[in-house]
Design a protein around this motif. Structure first.
Motif, PDB file in Angstrom:
ATOM      1  N   ARG A  41       0.830  -1.211   0.000  1.00  0.00           N
ATOM      2  CA  ARG A  41       0.000   0.000   0.000  1.00  0.00           C
ATOM      3  C   ARG A  41       0.864   1.260   0.000  1.00  0.00           C
ATOM      4  NH1 ARG A  41      -2.963  -2.434   4.222  1.00  0.00           N
ATOM      5  NH2 ARG A  41      -4.588  -3.700   3.326  1.00  0.00           N
ATOM      6  N   VAL A  42       1.928   1.236   0.801  1.00  0.00           N
ATOM      7  CA  VAL A  42       2.824   2.392   0.848  1.00  0.00           C
ATOM      8  C   VAL A  42       3.485   2.601  -0.509  1.00  0.00           C
ATOM      9  CG1 VAL A  42       4.981   3.255   1.843  1.00  0.00           C
ATOM     10  CG2 VAL A  42       3.233   2.289   3.331  1.00  0.00           C
ATOM     11  N   LEU A  43       3.962   1.533  -1.103  1.00  0.00           N
ATOM     12  CA  LEU A  43       4.590   1.649  -2.417  1.00  0.00           C
ATOM     13  C   LEU A  43       3.603   2.145  -3.472  1.00  0.00           C
ATOM     14  CD1 LEU A  43       6.769  -1.582  -2.439  1.00  0.00           C
ATOM     15  CD2 LEU A  43       7.562   0.782  -2.216  1.00  0.00           C
ATOM     16  N   GLU A  44       2.384   1.633  -3.434  1.00  0.00           N
ATOM     17  CA  GLU A  44       1.375   2.105  -4.385  1.00  0.00           C
ATOM     18  C   GLU A  44       1.087   3.584  -4.180  1.00  0.00           C
ATOM     19  OE1 GLU A  44      -1.900  -0.498  -3.601  1.00  0.00           O
ATOM     20  OE2 GLU A  44      -1.238  -1.990  -5.068  1.00  0.00           O
ATOM     21  N   ARG A  45       1.018   4.007  -2.919  1.00  0.00           N
ATOM     22  CA  ARG A  45       0.756   5.413  -2.639  1.00  0.00           C
ATOM     23  C   ARG A  45       1.908   6.286  -3.136  1.00  0.00           C
ATOM     24  NH1 ARG A  45      -0.143   5.604   2.963  1.00  0.00           N
ATOM     25  NH2 ARG A  45       2.049   6.027   3.195  1.00  0.00           N
ATOM     26  N   ILE A  46       3.141   5.814  -2.940  1.00  0.00           N
ATOM     27  CA  ILE A  46       4.291   6.582  -3.413  1.00  0.00           C
ATOM     28  C   ILE A  46       4.236   6.738  -4.929  1.00  0.00           C
ATOM     29  CG2 ILE A  46       6.800   6.488  -3.736  1.00  0.00           C
ATOM     30  CD1 ILE A  46       6.961   5.234  -0.929  1.00  0.00           C
TER      31      ILE A  46
ATOM     32  N   ASP B 122       0.814   8.847  -5.893  1.00  0.00           N
ATOM     33  CA  ASP B 122       0.723  10.223  -5.416  1.00  0.00           C
ATOM     34  C   ASP B 122       1.817  11.108  -5.996  1.00  0.00           C
ATOM     35  OD1 ASP B 122      -1.400   9.422  -3.943  1.00  0.00           O
ATOM     36  OD2 ASP B 122      -0.411   9.538  -1.990  1.00  0.00           O
ATOM     37  N   LYS B 123       3.003  10.583  -6.136  1.00  0.00           N
ATOM     38  CA  LYS B 123       4.126  11.400  -6.576  1.00  0.00           C
ATOM     39  C   LYS B 123       4.305  11.388  -8.087  1.00  0.00           C
ATOM     40  CE  LYS B 123       5.331  12.188  -2.331  1.00  0.00           C
ATOM     41  NZ  LYS B 123       5.319  13.428  -1.669  1.00  0.00           N
ATOM     42  N   GLY B 124       3.704  10.471  -8.760  1.00  0.00           N
ATOM     43  CA  GLY B 124       3.813  10.419 -10.209  1.00  0.00           C
ATOM     44  C   GLY B 124       5.224  10.127 -10.658  1.00  0.00           C
TER      45      GLY B 124
ATOM     46  N   GLN C  71      13.458  11.494  -7.015  1.00  0.00           N
ATOM     47  CA  GLN C  71      13.733  11.313  -5.587  1.00  0.00           C
ATOM     48  C   GLN C  71      14.749  10.201  -5.352  1.00  0.00           C
ATOM     49  OE1 GLN C  71       9.969  10.708  -3.714  1.00  0.00           O
ATOM     50  NE2 GLN C  71       9.318  12.839  -3.968  1.00  0.00           N
ATOM     51  N   ILE C  72      14.665   9.139  -6.125  1.00  0.00           N
ATOM     52  CA  ILE C  72      15.630   8.044  -5.986  1.00  0.00           C
ATOM     53  C   ILE C  72      17.028   8.541  -6.333  1.00  0.00           C
ATOM     54  CG2 ILE C  72      16.363   5.816  -6.963  1.00  0.00           C
ATOM     55  CD1 ILE C  72      13.368   5.120  -7.189  1.00  0.00           C
ATOM     56  N   GLU C  73      17.132   9.279  -7.431  1.00  0.00           N
ATOM     57  CA  GLU C  73      18.438   9.827  -7.806  1.00  0.00           C
ATOM     58  C   GLU C  73      18.951  10.788  -6.746  1.00  0.00           C
ATOM     59  OE1 GLU C  73      20.498   8.900 -10.211  1.00  0.00           O
ATOM     60  OE2 GLU C  73      19.017   7.357 -10.651  1.00  0.00           O
ATOM     61  N   ALA C  74      18.076  11.580  -6.160  1.00  0.00           N
ATOM     62  CA  ALA C  74      18.485  12.507  -5.100  1.00  0.00           C
ATOM     63  C   ALA C  74      18.997  11.740  -3.885  1.00  0.00           C
ATOM     64  CB  ALA C  74      17.320  13.409  -4.710  1.00  0.00           C
ATOM     65  N   LEU C  75      18.353  10.646  -3.564  1.00  0.00           N
ATOM     66  CA  LEU C  75      18.823   9.830  -2.442  1.00  0.00           C
ATOM     67  C   LEU C  75      20.178   9.209  -2.755  1.00  0.00           C
ATOM     68  CD1 LEU C  75      15.499   8.093  -1.386  1.00  0.00           C
ATOM     69  CD2 LEU C  75      16.733   9.875  -0.137  1.00  0.00           C
ATOM     70  N   ARG C  76      20.380   8.789  -3.984  1.00  0.00           N
ATOM     71  CA  ARG C  76      21.691   8.249  -4.374  1.00  0.00           C
ATOM     72  C   ARG C  76      22.759   9.324  -4.255  1.00  0.00           C
ATOM     73  NH1 ARG C  76      19.598   4.893  -9.548  1.00  0.00           N
ATOM     74  NH2 ARG C  76      18.910   3.056  -8.404  1.00  0.00           N
ATOM     75  N   ASP C  77      22.439  10.541  -4.751  1.00  0.00           N
ATOM     76  CA  ASP C  77      23.383  11.651  -4.635  1.00  0.00           C
ATOM     77  C   ASP C  77      23.666  11.948  -3.175  1.00  0.00           C
ATOM     78  OD1 ASP C  77      23.509  11.820  -7.373  1.00  0.00           O
ATOM     79  OD2 ASP C  77      22.042  13.467  -7.516  1.00  0.00           O
TER      80      ASP C  77
END
Length: 105
Positions: free
Chosen positions: A61-66, A69-71, A77-83
């Motif tokens: 459910r959390v993954l589906e919401r992410i 909701d975020k499109g 965001q994943i790239e920002a976390l990697r950076d």
């Protein structure tokens, strides 16, 4: 057959039959205890599986919401976390702010 063998056989069979009955009753009790133990273990495992399934459903459910909701911002965001992780490892640089969206020119 000797006449003395008849009473001896009667005594032997007279003692054997009750011992077999006691042994059979004991085996029956053991089987019932094993069945109840198996049932308890099965119920415990079923509860554990239900708990794990619930946790997995919550995660989905959390993954589906992410994703919904975020499109398309998820990849950003994943790239920002990697950076961010690279910056933390190197100890230099400025972390990206993942709350700000990049504007396309």
């Amino acid at each position: 057959m000797d006449p003395i063998m008849i009473p001896i056989l009667g005594i032997v069979f007279g003692c054997t039959i009750p011992m077999v009955a006691i042994w059979a009753k004991h085996k029956q009790k053991l089987a019932q205890m094993q069945i109840s133990t198996t049932a308890e273990q099965t119920a415990e495992k079923a509860a554990q599986y239900a708990s794990q399934v619930q946790q997995l459903e919550d995660r989905v459910r959390v993954l589906e919401r992410i994703v919904t909701d975020k499109g398309y911002d998820v990849a950003t965001q994943i790239e920002a976390l990697r950076d961010q992780r690279r910056v933390d490892e190197e100890g230099t640089g400025v972390p990206l702010n993942i709350n700000q969206k990049e504007t396309a020119s």
